[in-house]
Design a protein around this motif. Structure first.
Motif, short mmCIF file in Angstrom:
data_model
loop_
_atom_site.label_atom_id
_atom_site.label_comp_id
_atom_site.label_asym_id
_atom_site.label_seq_id
_atom_site.Cartn_x
_atom_site.Cartn_y
_atom_site.Cartn_z
N GLU A 1 0.83 -1.21 0.00
CA GLU A 1 0.00 0.00 0.00
C GLU A 1 0.86 1.25 0.00
O GLU A 1 1.95 1.29 0.59
CB GLU A 1 -0.90 0.04 1.24
CG GLU A 1 -2.02 -0.97 1.26
CD GLU A 1 -2.91 -0.79 2.48
OE1 GLU A 1 -4.08 -1.16 2.39
OE2 GLU A 1 -2.41 -0.30 3.52
N THR B 1 -5.96 5.37 -12.17
CA THR B 1 -6.93 4.45 -11.58
C THR B 1 -6.35 3.80 -10.34
O THR B 1 -5.21 3.31 -10.36
CB THR B 1 -7.33 3.37 -12.60
OG1 THR B 1 -7.89 4.02 -13.75
CG2 THR B 1 -8.36 2.43 -12.01
N GLU C 1 -7.34 1.79 -6.27
CA GLU C 1 -8.27 1.24 -5.27
C GLU C 1 -7.82 1.76 -3.92
O GLU C 1 -6.71 1.50 -3.48
CB GLU C 1 -8.24 -0.28 -5.30
CG GLU C 1 -9.24 -0.93 -4.36
CD GLU C 1 -9.29 -2.44 -4.46
OE1 GLU C 1 -9.73 -3.09 -3.50
OE2 GLU C 1 -8.87 -2.96 -5.51
N THR D 1 -8.72 3.10 0.32
CA THR D 1 -9.54 2.98 1.53
C THR D 1 -9.22 4.13 2.47
O THR D 1 -8.08 4.25 2.94
CB THR D 1 -9.25 1.66 2.27
OG1 THR D 1 -9.43 0.56 1.40
CG2 THR D 1 -10.18 1.50 3.47
N GLU E 1 -12.98 -5.24 3.60
CA GLU E 1 -12.80 -5.05 2.16
C GLU E 1 -13.98 -4.34 1.51
O GLU E 1 -13.85 -3.72 0.47
CB GLU E 1 -12.55 -6.39 1.49
CG GLU E 1 -11.19 -7.00 1.84
CD GLU E 1 -10.89 -8.26 1.04
OE1 GLU E 1 -11.73 -8.62 0.19
OE2 GLU E 1 -9.83 -8.85 1.27
N ASN F 1 -13.46 -0.69 0.53
CA ASN F 1 -12.54 -0.27 -0.53
C ASN F 1 -13.33 0.40 -1.65
O ASN F 1 -14.44 0.00 -1.97
CB ASN F 1 -11.79 -1.48 -1.11
CG ASN F 1 -10.86 -2.11 -0.08
OD1 ASN F 1 -10.68 -1.60 1.01
ND2 ASN F 1 -10.28 -3.23 -0.44
N VAL F 2 -12.72 1.41 -2.26
CA VAL F 2 -13.38 2.15 -3.35
C VAL F 2 -12.43 2.22 -4.54
O VAL F 2 -11.27 2.60 -4.39
CB VAL F 2 -13.76 3.58 -2.91
CG1 VAL F 2 -14.59 4.25 -3.99
CG2 VAL F 2 -14.51 3.57 -1.59
N LYS F 3 -12.92 1.83 -5.71
CA LYS F 3 -12.13 1.94 -6.93
C LYS F 3 -12.42 3.29 -7.59
O LYS F 3 -13.56 3.63 -7.83
CB LYS F 3 -12.47 0.80 -7.88
CG LYS F 3 -11.96 -0.56 -7.40
CD LYS F 3 -12.20 -1.65 -8.42
CE LYS F 3 -11.66 -2.98 -7.92
NZ LYS F 3 -11.89 -4.08 -8.90
N HIS G 1 -3.71 3.48 -0.63
CA HIS G 1 -3.77 3.14 -2.05
C HIS G 1 -3.23 1.72 -2.23
O HIS G 1 -2.06 1.47 -1.91
CB HIS G 1 -2.92 4.10 -2.89
CG HIS G 1 -3.31 5.54 -2.79
ND1 HIS G 1 -3.93 6.21 -3.81
CD2 HIS G 1 -3.16 6.45 -1.79
CE1 HIS G 1 -4.14 7.47 -3.47
NE2 HIS G 1 -3.67 7.64 -2.23
N LYS G 2 -4.06 0.83 -2.71
CA LYS G 2 -3.60 -0.53 -2.96
C LYS G 2 -2.67 -0.54 -4.17
O LYS G 2 -3.00 0.01 -5.22
CB LYS G 2 -4.79 -1.45 -3.21
CG LYS G 2 -4.42 -2.91 -3.41
CD LYS G 2 -5.66 -3.76 -3.62
CE LYS G 2 -5.31 -5.22 -3.85
NZ LYS G 2 -6.52 -6.05 -4.09
N THR H 1 -0.79 -2.21 -7.25
CA THR H 1 -0.86 -3.32 -8.20
C THR H 1 0.05 -2.99 -9.38
O THR H 1 -0.23 -2.05 -10.14
CB THR H 1 -2.29 -3.54 -8.70
OG1 THR H 1 -3.16 -3.69 -7.58
CG2 THR H 1 -2.38 -4.78 -9.55
#
Length: 1155
Positions: free
Chosen positions: A701, A743, A745, A747, A787, A790-792, A824-825, A827
């Motif tokens: 994160e 973009t 994801e 929280t 989970e 979480n908001v995208k 921020h997740k 990826t």
């Protein structure tokens, strides 16, 4: 307003309050899922399949007729192809948005009334007109399809309409157990069918039916206002510390000050000890209920093939509370087939949980109260509690921590209260507290068990009834016999108590006790009436852990353990010093059947809820099957290992299992690295035996701190938020601005208050996240790790609004600058490099692979800073990266032995443009020249912002007649005017003026060059890019004006404007289109406005949709969505029109959603 208001609606004031409500905000999750599926199958799919098939057919026919299309035909083909792609994308991304209802509120001269337009057609005559539910007890049903009942409450002089629906089926089921009433089918009745139900919704639909501090505070206000006798509360969460916190205080005050009897579920997190949840199992004033399943229930409800002995469900939470209180007060049946809401399309349903045992007990206590009221017998919450505890049926075959004092006995409790109705203790509460506010004696850790413990226990009597005569308080005197049947506990035999707190000494000597759990109580009997049972109790729990005898492998084995259904084998183990993870291996010895086991391991640390150090796994072992599990452990802390056979798994079985301890201990458990500190050294010790280490650091994160942009404390409406004794509730509302560069994801996390609900010193917190159009995209409360919060998010600007409530303004004022953390997740994740030595870490040499660390030895791991090019986009100084570090090479250890890793980011290096000329080729300018250019540029920058910039243009034209930016600013100004459609001739002329001043051939020649080796190449490139940008902008605006003329959108020019509207043809428009393609990709968003108009002018609706959708992907605008809907209507895609018109109301609300 509606044209046809029903004639029978009386509205003397003539004032109407109108708003809209999305049905999806009212639907419970299960109903949303059902309606989404049904809508797709019945409404969307049939029409969409036909539309898509027709679009494919047209494309195939065109391809067949035009195998080698020319330029014009290519555009037509692109249009048809875009239609197919758009329809396919619509189908893939289809999401049922549900109906959106108009809502009308007015005052009929006597009361407020509301109508929800469930017809969706403005047919108010067919819709239900409702008053506040409390006034008329009326409700409506949204539709025959959803079968969702609703009621209303109206607040703030008609400005706030509350539409109340279920958040799930749980509440209806619970209410039916307690007091369901079926006169024609009495076999369906609840426990107390004559009781009156006051339904108060505390599960927030927005949070998936999660309870909130706000809802609980409002519930307690209504409970006391309506003078409810009992509360059933089938909710709860794990808590960091028991019997404290703002919400728990409110619940306790309802009991202590208002005489409410509060019954609550103990929790569903067993079978480990000390797993009772808040508030039911942790709050003194509440009656916590465990879940029992009887042989009759097994046969009737669960259809088991065999009748098993009665037992507690495997999952029913067990006491004691972490401060020594028993936790579970009583037990009751924890399963029922009872009514559920109509929207489930079922009449009844089997559910189980302590959520079901609590209303069963609550209904039983309601019967007791009914009898007491009928006989005029005085009672208080605590006299009732003592009666049900002292008369509960203790079942010898069941452990005390599961059943509490035993099964509720309604008749016996009622008789007990009648017999002792004149006892002076009937009005009294006796508060038992130990050191640091504990409510019992709980010895669990080795340091507490090596010597006798003397505990000072304070007993404080208090009167529940505030009207108690002062002389009665003065004369109060009770003499107690103190009795304890355990030899390891010593207490005084006599204790005298008057109207003040007094302490007694309880000595507990754990030495000599066998391994396992030991429970007893110090019972205080009134010497004048011992038959009424203990007046107060001091619970004493002692757990003696078993040391690990095997000092080579550090393994504890349990061979051929016999299990009956529901049987729990508890093992208490003193975790060896240096251990950090454990491996559990289990093998079924049963060769004939599958066996279902629940494995549960727990350790405790002070002021930390049990979930922090919990492992639980429910699985089925096949015949002679085995499983291996691993989990983290704390050294020198007592570990409880539970192996339980599932209660409904018929038949006896045998299993063997072992637990083996391993250890790799870092020199700190909180591994925090700062990017500016250089190389970090982490020393790792193997404390038990040889272990292979292979450190892996994974960053998961990017955490961004945000300070509020705005803050305010406001006084909430007294109609809902005024506590007893005039305590007004206030709200702190904080607004945060969040910018997302790509973009992501995310929280949001209000870290000061996270993970605290019942124990929090603040009443509640709730955040909501909005896009630029004020559409609510997500929300959350006290538990950010869930989970579902979480908001995208797409690239763009967002607003987070956070509300924190309390009745003390000063507590809110002190946190008005409260930061929130945005997680921020990442990826993909980022791996941080580790090394064997500092030299390799310094130069990025050979990385750490593996090392065999011998027992008792220490070995360093060197962690290098994360290179700037690996840092996530958007990271800045003050942000930090969050992840984990594992040390073991073994996969089981790597999974279990994990520590948090935090990396604080320093200032990120900004890349230089490396301009070779570095400005040296620029001519020196005087200050006067610089001033003149700055003034000119300032005027140019303001021209596009003004409605009429003619004067500035004419002034500058005299000074800089050849300055290209002047003509560009004039074009932008004309094109941005509010009356743009009246100025199309001027826009055409201005655009052509700009294009004529740019040497387009020179531009094409420049951009056709492979390389430019000239010394002044950078300066030339900058100038060429600037000209190209202006040319593209001018051609785009020229094309937009041409398209508007072609489509007949031009309006009458303003008075005094003598320019005639020039004739523009589709060929002119197409020429501009192809001219623009020479300099920019036609799919670039910079020219999207022109491409849309060009497509619409040619009736290429598919191409227009493609570009409009791309614009929306970049940034949603209502203008674009309206254009899309109009194209759908033109194409005859009626199913899409209806879907997107409803979606329009959701995406573009008039304001922020209310808290």
């Amino acid at each position: 307003m509606y044209d046809d208001v029903p004639e029978d609606w009386r509205n003397p004031s003539g004032q109407w309050h109108v708003g809209v409500k999305s049905a999806m905000e009212l639907y419970p999750r299960g109903l949303r899922d059902r309606l989404s599926k049904e809508n797709r199958e019945k409404t969307w799919d049939p029409q969409h399949r036909v539309t898509l098939a027709e679009a494919n057919r047209l494309l195939e026919e065109f391809d067949a007729k035009h195998p080698t299309p020319n330029a014009e035909e290519k555009l037509i083909k692109e249009d048809l192809k875009s239609r197919v792609e758009h329809l396919t994308s619509m189908d893939k991304n289809f999401s049922f948005c549900g109906p959106v209802f108009d809502c009308v509120v007015f005052h009929d001269g006597e009361t407020w009334r509301a109508c929800v337009d469930t017809s969706e057609q403005g047919d108010l005559e067919s819709c239900k007109l409702l008053a506040n539910y409390r006034e008329e007890r009326q409700y409506g049903t949204l539709s025959n399809e959803d079968m969702l009942n609703y009621s209303v409450n109206i607040y703030n002089d008609g400005n706030l309409l509350e539409v109340v629906t279920n958040a799930g089926s749980h509440g209806t089921h619970v209410a039916c157990i307690a007091a369901g009433h079926f006169p024609a089918e009495p076999e369906k009745n609840g426990v107390a069918p004559g009781a009156q139900i006051v339904a108060i919704k505390i599960g927030d639909t927005r949070l998936g039916s999660m309870e909130t501090g706000t809802s609980l505070a409002r519930a307690m206000i209504k409970v006391t206002e309506l003078k409810c006798d009992l509360v059933n509360y089938s909710y709860g969460e794990a808590t960091h510390w028991p019997d404290t916190g703002h919400v728990c205080s409110l619940l306790s005050e309802a009991v202590d000050k208002h005489g409410v009897i509060y019954v609550s579920s103990a929790g569903n997190n067993g079978p480990g000890l000390s797993t009772v949840g808040a508030p039911g199992g942790t709050t003194t004033a509440l009656i916590g209920v465990g879940a029992y399943v009887s042989p009759e229930m097994m046969a009737a409800e669960y259809s088991l093939r065999q009748k098993l002995p009665g037992m507690h469900y495997t999952w029913s939470s067990r006491g004691p509370a972490t401060d020594g209180a028993l936790g579970v007060c009583i037990s009751a049946p924890g399963g029922a087939i009872a009514s559920v809401p109509n929207w489930t399309l079922r009449g009844s349903q089997l559910m189980n949980g302590t959520s079901m045992s609590s209303p069963n007990a609550c209904g039983g206590i309601a019967l007791v109260l009914s009898g007491l009221k009928a006989t005029g017998t005085y009672y208080s919450p605590y006299s009732v509690r003592r009666a049900i505890e002292n008369t509960a049926q203790h079942i010898e075959s069941m452990e005390r921590f599961a059943q509490g004092h035993g099964m509720l006995q309604v008749d016996a409790a009622f008789e007990h209260l009648l017999q002792h109705a004149s006892c002076c203790t009937r009005r009294m509460k006796f508060t038992v507290t130990g050191p640091s506010g504990t409510r019992g004696v709980y010895l669990r850790e080795w340091a507490q068990l090596t010597r006798p413990q003397e505990v000072a226990v304070t007993v404080e009597p208090s009167y529940i009834d505030p009207s108690t005569d002062q002389h009665e308080k003065i004369q109060f005197m009770l003499r107690f016999n103190l009795i304890c049947d355990a030899s390891y506990v010593e207490v005084p035999s006599h204790f005298e108590l008057n109207n003040s707190a007094r302490a007694i000494s309880v000595k507990v000597d754990p030495r000599g006790l066998t391994h396992g759990v030991h429970y007893t109580e110090v019972l205080a009997y009134d010497v004048t009436c011992p038959v009424k049972g203990p007046v107060f109790r001091v619970p004493v729990t002692v757990i003696i852990p078993e040391p690990v005898q095997d000092t080579v492998n550090f393994r504890v084995e349990f061979s051929n353990q016999q299990f009956k259904p529901g049987q729990v084998h508890r093992h208490f183990i003193r975790v060896p010093h240096g251990a950090t993870w454990a491996v559990l291996r289990v093998q079924s010895v049963d060769a004939e059947k599958n066996v279902r086991f629940l494995f549960h391991a727990l350790q405790f640390s002070k002021h930390t809820y049990y979930r922090k150090h919990e492992f639980d796994k429910f699985l089925t072992l096949s015949e002679l099957g085995e499983t291996t599990q691993s989990f983290h452990v704390l050294e020198d802390v007592t570990l409880e290992l539970c192996v339980a056979k599932w209660w409904a798994n018929i038949g006896d079985t045998t299993a063997s299992y072992s637990i083996t301890f391993h250890g790799l201990m870092p020199d700190t458990n909180q591994i925090h690295m700062h990017g500016a500190q250089g190389i970090m050294r982490l020393d790792v010790t193997s404390g038990l035996k040889h272990e292979e280490i292979s450190p892996v650091i994974t960053i998961k994160e990017h955490v961004q701190p945000l300070r509020p942009a705005e803050s305010k404390v406001c006084c909430l409406a007294a109609s809902r938020d005024l506590l007893w004794e005039g305590k007004q509730i206030y709200a702190l509302e904080l607004t945060y601005k969040l910018s997302i560069s790509k973009t992501a994801e995310i929280t949001p996390d209000c870290s000061l208050l996270s993970d605290f609900l019942y124990e929090s010193e603040y009443q509640s917190q709730l955040w909501m996240l909005f896009d630029q159009n004020k559409q609510c995209l997500g929300m959350g409360d006290a538990y950010p790790e869930k989970e579902k919060y979480n908001v995208k998010l797409e690239k763009g600007e967002y607003t987070i609004r956070l509300q924190i409530r309390h009745f003390k303004q000063d507590l809110l004022e002190r946190i008005k600058d409260l930061p929130v953390l945005i997680h921020h997740k990442l990826t993909p994740t980022i791996t941080v490099d580790t090394y064997h030595n500092a030299a390799n870490a310094m130069i990025g040499g050979k990385k750490f692979q593996c090392f065999l660390l011998k027992k008792g030895y220490k070995y360093p791991v060197f962690i290098a800073p994360i290179p700037d090019d690996k840092l996530p986009k958007g990271v800045a100084a003050g942000h930090f990266l969050s992840g984990t570090i594992s040390l073991a090479k073994d996969e089981l250890g790597k999974k279990a032995d994990v520590y948090p890793f935090k990396y604080t980011v320093t200032e990120v290096v900004k890349k230089n443009n490396n301009n070779k000329n570095n400005g040296k080729d620029k001519k020196e300018k005087t200050k006067e020249q610089e001033y003149a250019e700055a003034l000119r540029d300032l005027k140019l920058s303001w021209m596009p912002k003004l409605d009429n910039s003619q004067t500035i243009f004419e002034d500058l034209l005299q000074d800089v007649p050849d300055h290209l930016s002047l003509y560009m600013a004039r074009l932008q100004s004309l094109d941005n005017e509010q009356e743009r459609l009246k100025r199309l001739p001027s826009i055409l002329a201005a655009a052509q003026e700009v294009t004529s001043r740019i040497d387009q051939n020179a531009l094409l020649a420049y951009y056709g060059m492979k390389t430019d080796a000239r010394p002044e190449a950078a300066t030339i490139k900058s100038e060429m890019d600037k000209q190209k940008g202006m040319l593209v902008d001018a051609l785009g605006r020229l094309g937009c004006a041409q398209a508007d003329i072609v489509m007949g959108k031009a309006e009458q020019p303003p008075e005094g404007d003598t320019e005639d509207l020039p004739e523009v043809t589709l060929d002119d428009l197409t020429a501009t289109f192809y001219e623009l393609q020479k300099f920019i990709d036609i799919n670039d968003l910079k020219v999207s406005q022109f491409v849309v108009r060009h497509a619409l002018a040619h009736k290429h609706y598919g191409r227009a949709l493609k570009v409009l959708q791309k614009q929306n992907d970049e940034k949603n605008t209502k203008e674009n969505d309206l254009k899309i809907i109009e194209i759908y209507r033109t194409l005859g895609w009626d199913h899409a029109v209806k879907q997107y018109e409803n979606l329009l109301l959701i995406k573009y609300p008039a304001g922020f959603r209310l808290f």
